[in-house]
Design a protein around this motif. Structure first.
Motif, mmCIF file in Angstrom:
data_model
loop_
_atom_site.group_PDB
_atom_site.id
_atom_site.type_symbol
_atom_site.label_atom_id
_atom_site.label_comp_id
_atom_site.label_asym_id
_atom_site.label_seq_id
_atom_site.Cartn_x
_atom_site.Cartn_y
_atom_site.Cartn_z
ATOM 1 N N ASP A 184 41.137 -60.124 41.792
ATOM 2 C CA ASP A 184 41.626 -60.176 40.097
ATOM 3 C C ASP A 184 39.785 -60.290 39.609
ATOM 4 N N LEU A 185 39.355 -62.024 40.679
ATOM 5 C CA LEU A 185 38.361 -62.496 40.689
ATOM 6 C C LEU A 185 36.891 -61.937 40.832
ATOM 7 N N LEU A 186 36.906 -60.727 42.240
ATOM 8 C CA LEU A 186 36.253 -60.001 42.258
ATOM 9 C C LEU A 186 35.716 -58.897 41.364
ATOM 10 N N ALA A 187 36.631 -58.841 39.973
ATOM 11 C CA ALA A 187 36.090 -57.651 39.061
ATOM 12 C C ALA A 187 35.012 -58.139 38.722
ATOM 13 N N ARG A 188 34.649 -56.515 37.699
ATOM 14 C CA ARG A 188 33.259 -56.817 37.511
ATOM 15 C C ARG A 188 32.767 -55.227 37.389
ATOM 16 N N GLU A 189 31.879 -55.375 35.993
ATOM 17 C CA GLU A 189 31.812 -54.210 35.121
ATOM 18 C C GLU A 189 30.279 -53.839 36.166
ATOM 19 N N LYS A 190 30.451 -52.538 36.433
ATOM 20 C CA LYS A 190 28.365 -51.833 37.092
ATOM 21 C C LYS A 190 27.923 -51.831 36.263
ATOM 22 N N GLY A 191 26.513 -51.998 37.038
ATOM 23 C CA GLY A 191 25.418 -52.713 36.720
ATOM 24 C C GLY A 191 25.161 -53.850 36.130
ATOM 25 N N THR A 192 27.093 -54.844 36.547
ATOM 26 C CA THR A 192 26.607 -56.076 36.948
ATOM 27 C C THR A 192 25.154 -56.321 37.926
ATOM 28 N N PRO A 193 24.304 -57.250 38.115
ATOM 29 C CA PRO A 193 23.160 -57.919 38.634
ATOM 30 C C PRO A 193 24.019 -58.052 40.202
ATOM 31 N N PHE A 194 23.708 -57.744 41.390
ATOM 32 C CA PHE A 194 24.282 -58.022 42.811
ATOM 33 C C PHE A 194 23.621 -59.796 42.785
ATOM 34 N N THR A 195 24.734 -60.370 43.857
ATOM 35 C CA THR A 195 24.548 -61.333 43.978
ATOM 36 C C THR A 195 24.255 -62.008 45.379
ATOM 37 N N GLU A 227 29.385 -50.963 43.922
ATOM 38 C CA GLU A 227 29.987 -51.280 42.030
ATOM 39 C C GLU A 227 30.897 -50.963 42.110
ATOM 40 N N ASP A 228 31.188 -49.612 42.542
ATOM 41 C CA ASP A 228 32.858 -49.172 42.819
ATOM 42 C C ASP A 228 34.112 -49.789 43.130
ATOM 43 N N LEU A 229 33.787 -50.124 44.350
ATOM 44 C CA LEU A 229 34.923 -51.662 44.513
ATOM 45 C C LEU A 229 35.354 -52.991 43.815
ATOM 46 N N PHE A 230 34.262 -53.026 43.430
ATOM 47 C CA PHE A 230 34.466 -54.478 42.318
ATOM 48 C C PHE A 230 34.321 -53.487 41.081
ATOM 49 N N LEU A 260 39.355 -50.639 44.962
ATOM 50 C CA LEU A 260 39.530 -52.370 45.944
ATOM 51 C C LEU A 260 41.138 -52.451 46.484
ATOM 52 N N ALA A 261 41.983 -51.978 45.762
ATOM 53 C CA ALA A 261 43.492 -52.458 45.730
ATOM 54 C C ALA A 261 43.327 -52.087 47.558
ATOM 55 N N ASN A 265 34.430 -69.776 44.710
ATOM 56 C CA ASN A 265 36.260 -68.657 45.500
ATOM 57 C C ASN A 265 35.653 -67.678 45.176
ATOM 58 N N VAL A 266 34.394 -67.114 44.182
ATOM 59 C CA VAL A 266 34.023 -64.958 44.592
ATOM 60 C C VAL A 266 33.036 -65.225 46.299
ATOM 61 N N ASP A 267 32.252 -66.701 46.262
ATOM 62 C CA ASP A 267 31.488 -67.140 46.862
ATOM 63 C C ASP A 267 32.054 -66.285 48.373
ATOM 64 N N GLU A 268 32.895 -67.638 48.667
ATOM 65 C CA GLU A 268 33.656 -67.847 50.177
ATOM 66 C C GLU A 268 34.552 -66.429 50.115
ATOM 67 N N ILE A 269 35.171 -65.499 49.405
ATOM 68 C CA ILE A 269 35.776 -64.689 49.743
ATOM 69 C C ILE A 269 35.242 -63.558 49.849
ATOM 70 N N LYS A 270 33.528 -63.582 49.257
ATOM 71 C CA LYS A 270 32.695 -62.385 49.461
ATOM 72 C C LYS A 270 31.836 -62.869 51.166
ATOM 73 N N GLY A 271 32.040 -63.487 51.861
ATOM 74 C CA GLY A 271 31.692 -64.215 52.866
ATOM 75 C C GLY A 271 32.205 -64.652 54.016
ATOM 76 N N ARG A 272 33.703 -63.685 53.595
ATOM 77 C CA ARG A 272 34.761 -63.630 54.909
ATOM 78 C C ARG A 272 34.119 -62.613 55.850
#
Ligand SMILES: Nc1ncnc2c1ncn2[C@@H]1O[C@H](COP(=O)(O)OP(=O)(O)OP(=O)(O)O)[C@@H](O)[C@H]1O
Length: 758
Positions: free
Chosen positions: A434-445, A412-415, A421-422, A288-295
């Motif tokens: 909410d699905l996109l939320a992640r901590e700073k420092g998490t590797p990029f996908t 990183e700030d956005l997520f 983000l809102a 789902n995250v993949d799809e959202i980020k692909g838009r």
């Protein structure tokens, strides 16, 4: 230059009725010529290298120009050694043409062999019995390394049929298709089929989409097309380069020998995860995250996120400089913002205008105060600007209003900051955010890669001096290019004399002379430069690309010269295209041609029938493919108890090894079972069992369905298809891909109920 000894007249072209022995003699001549050229180049190279770096700039350039040329040519001569020649055409005119990986002439410029990409070689692939195009006979020379082991004739002229036809065998194509797989894709230059050849030789401009079911040679065609374009548009493409994009690094290493074997080395190959220099995106876990980020919405979201970081102040703020208090008003900040925005430059670059304008305004205010205090004393106060710029309080205020940003920290700030983000992404629902939320420092996908690229484009260079340095380098390069151009012009007559054209261009000579670091070829420079624009881009497995990924790729080739290959039915990613028109239209409008490939060269009929039946039973729309072989091994479908699944998978691999004799066997298994199946197999096969990327040279390899994309194996053991389907969220495309990987045998092992169609 050393004396050459090979002349076309030394070994006359074998007569039409000649067989293996006669061909051996002629092929021997071709290899002698190859060796001769190689020795010549080695000698020339060492002579040039030994001549030392003395003389004028132009002399040095000339010397380097020759060195580059000899090195390139040597690398090419070495790469084409294996099966140098593969075809012979006998024409109505009595002319005979040998077709090989490169063109060769003797020392008198008499042609010995044609490059397969030359226009006159085209008929080798296109002539048919119905449309002979002047061809009496097409002969395939079957070489093992340098030795002619056989010849295969296709007689197109009926008059010849009465004559000796003993050279009909299994067919060069069938022999190639039946050959055991090595885990590395090979070239198909000897057996390109007419429908493939038309695509390979199509014109450079515009977007060509090649739709084709599994095994129809899309990847092979895309790579041969890249080689063809580099040959026929060398001037333009050698400096701008060609980019080849594939789905993942396993796939990239699977295909990476094809172009060198065709004598082409300067192509940039990149998986989608590596398109942003310096980042290697990891798999996105949640589709789902993949799809959202692909838009495509992200172009707007990121633009807003960038703009959002410019703030103003509501009230005047005091800053203290050199002990003097100055009031910075909202008007000063707003003026700076407007002036900066008016430059139209990207965020970080516009920021320097903002800083300059605000600093100047504050300095003027400061100067007035100082003037007042010193009662009209007219001292030079230009130092005040620097004092303002250096002031900690001013810098804090400037940063608060217009923070310098990198693409990485923007994302990183956005997520990591839900409110941010809102504010900038009203297009997304609360749940999506909410699905996109992640901590700073998490590797990029992988799906972040396109977002990073977009952010980089809008943010621009962070380093204020980068622009200036870039301009300096550009000027220096232009000067180098001018020198190199002269050197190339001087070298050209000598190149022509040697029968070599197009191996040298001013760009690569200039790159060699670049003093700014180790000399990089155009392709090496392109790889590390996000803003590099290519002359042509090839995209494989293109059905999987998200709109954002297309958006970013389009920027890599503003001329929109693309070869896009894929299969809509194989789409498995959440952003996968439903049609080529809907996927491409937002970027190229109607300026695209769609070609179709219709013959599956990889998989035998009996396995294709099974795969197509399953695809249809699950609602996938596919066009039936023609196949070249019926299949020597019936597909096996085995149902076992759950606790026996792993051991049954292991035994199935053993059984398939026995059944097909030799070759590469792949176990394609649901993600969570990959480790366990591997351990089971390792008990039997030790370190001959590979796991995932980079292990295709083993005897047995264990892969997830995702990793198996685009690859092929002699036999496939498919474990628990119900789970493979579930893991792809019910998208049958992924299972369809897995079922169409074998070149010989398929063995399914399942403990759960089988999906429809089995
Ligand atoms: N003309 C040809 N001569 C010999 N082999 C060929 C020819 N065309 C295709 N092949 C072989 O068929 C196999 C499938 O080709 P390729 O991987 O390019 O197909 P594809 O359409 O990209 O497949 P998929 O979409 O299933 O990944 C390869 O082994 C390739 O070498």
């Amino acid at each position: 230059m050393s004396d050459t000894t090979i002349a076309a007249s030394d070994v006359p072209v074998p007569p039409l009725e000649g067989g293996v022995e006669e061909e051996r003699e002629y092929v021997g001549l071709l290899y002698s010529r190859l060796d001769e050229l190689r020795a010549e180049k080695e000698e020339q190279l060492s002579r040039v290298r030994g001549s030392g770096a003395v003389g004028t700039m132009q002399n040095v350039s000339e010397r380097d120009a020759f060195a580059t040329m000899y090195e390139d040519r040597l690398a090419q001569l070495n790469a084409v050694d294996d099966r140098l020649v593969f075809g012979r055409l006998d024409l109505d005119s009595g002319e005979c043409r040998y077709i090989g990986r490169i063109g060769l002439t003797d020392q008198h410029q008499q042609r010995l062999m044609l490059d397969w990409r030359a226009p006159e070689a085209g008929v080798f692939y296109q002539a048919t019995a119905f449309e002979r195009q002047g061809v009496r006979r097409r002969r395939h020379l079957l070489l093992k390394r340098r030795d002619v082991q056989g010849v295969e004739d296709e007689v197109l002229d009926a008059d010849l049929l009465d004559e000796d036809t003993e050279n009909h065998g299994d067919g060069a194509l069938l022999a190639a298709l039946k050959a055991r797989r090595t885990g590395q894709m090979g070239d198909i230059v000897a057996t390109i089929q007419a429908e493939q050849d038309r695509i390979i030789r199509a014109d450079l401009p515009g977007v060509m989409v090649v739709q084709g079911g599994p095994g129809t040679g899309k990847t092979a065609v895309a790579l041969h097309r890249a080689a063809y374009l580099l040959y026929s548009h060398r001037e333009r493409l050698k400096s701008a380069g060609v980019l080849i994009v594939g789905p993942n690094s396993t796939f990239m290493s699977y295909i990476d020998r094809v172009l060198p074997s065709l004598g082409e080395t300067g192509v940039v190959m990149s998986s989608l995860s590596e398109l942003y220099p310096g980042v290697r995106g990891i798999e996105e876990q949640d589709p789902n995250v993949d799809e959202i980020k692909g838009r495509l919405d992200w172009t707007q979201i990121i633009a807003d996120a960038v703009a959002h970081r410019q703030r103003t102040i509501a009230e005047p703020r005091d800053v203290v400089i050199d002990g003097i208090r100055v009031s910075v008003t909202p008007a000063i900040i707003n003026r700076g913002r407007e002036r900066a925005r008016a430059t139209g430059k990207p965020y970080n670059e516009a920021r320097s205008t903002f800083v300059k304008v605000v600093v100047k305004d504050i300095a003027e205010k400061l100067e007035k105060i100082v003037e007042k205090r010193s009662e009209g004393n007219e001292a030079d106060r230009s130092y005040l600007v620097e004092d303002v710029r250096q002031s900690r309080q001013v810098r804090t205020l400037l940063n608060m209003c217009w923070m310098p940003r990198t693409p990485q920290n923007l994302l990183e700030d956005l997520f990591s900051r839900p409110q941010y983000l809102a504010d900038v992404a009203p297009q997304l629902t609360r749940q999506e955010r909410d699905l996109l939320a992640r901590e700073k420092g998490t590797p990029f996908t992988i799906s972040d890669v396109a977002l990073l690229d977009e952010a980089a484009e809008l943010l621009g260079d962070l380093d204020e001096t980068a622009g200036r340095e870039e301009a300096r380098q550009k000027a220096a390069r232009e000067k180098d290019l001018e020198n190199a151009q002269k050197a190339v012009e001087n070298a050209t007559p000598q190149l022509a004399e040697m029968g070599i054209e197009g191996f040298l261009d001013a760009e690569s000579v200039a790159a060699m002379n670049d003093e700014s670091g180790p000399s990089l070829s155009a392709s090496e420079r392109a790889q590390v430069d996000r803003t590099w624009t290519y002359g042509h881009v090839v995209v494989d497995e293109a059905q999987e690309l998200s709109p954002m990924q297309w958006h970013v790729l389009m920027r890599r080739c503003p001329l929109k010269s693309f070869t896009v290959v894929g299969d809509i039915a194989q789409g498995s990613s959440p952003s996968a295209a439903h049609s080529w028109a809907s996927a491409m239209e937002p970027f190229v409008g109607e300026r695209m041609r769609v070609e179709e490939l219709t013959v599956n060269y990889r998989t035998p009929r009996n396995i294709v029938d099974l795969a197509e039946g399953i695809a249809r039973a699950n609602g996938l729309e596919i066009t039936s493919l023609r196949t070249v072989r019926d299949g020597d091994y019936e597909p096996i479908v085995e149902q076992v108890d759950a606790e026996q699944l792993l051991s049954a998978a292991r035994d199935a691999v053993g059984a398939e090894q026995k059944r097909i004799g030799e070759g590469l066997v792949a176990a394609i298994v649901p993600e969570p079972l990959v480790g366990q199946v591997r351990d089971q197999l390792a008990e039997l096969h030790g370190d001959r069992v590979g796991r995932g990327a980079g292990s295709l040279s083993q005897d047995v390899v264990v892969l997830s369905a995702e990793e198996a994309k685009g690859l092929e194996f002699d036999a496939v053991v498919l474990v628990e298809p119900a789970d493979l389907l579930e893991e792809a969220h019910g998208k049958i495309g992924s299972l369809y891909v897995a079922l169409t990987r074998p070149t010989h045998a398929l063995h399914v092992v399942a403990s759960k109920p089988l999906p429809a169609g089995f």
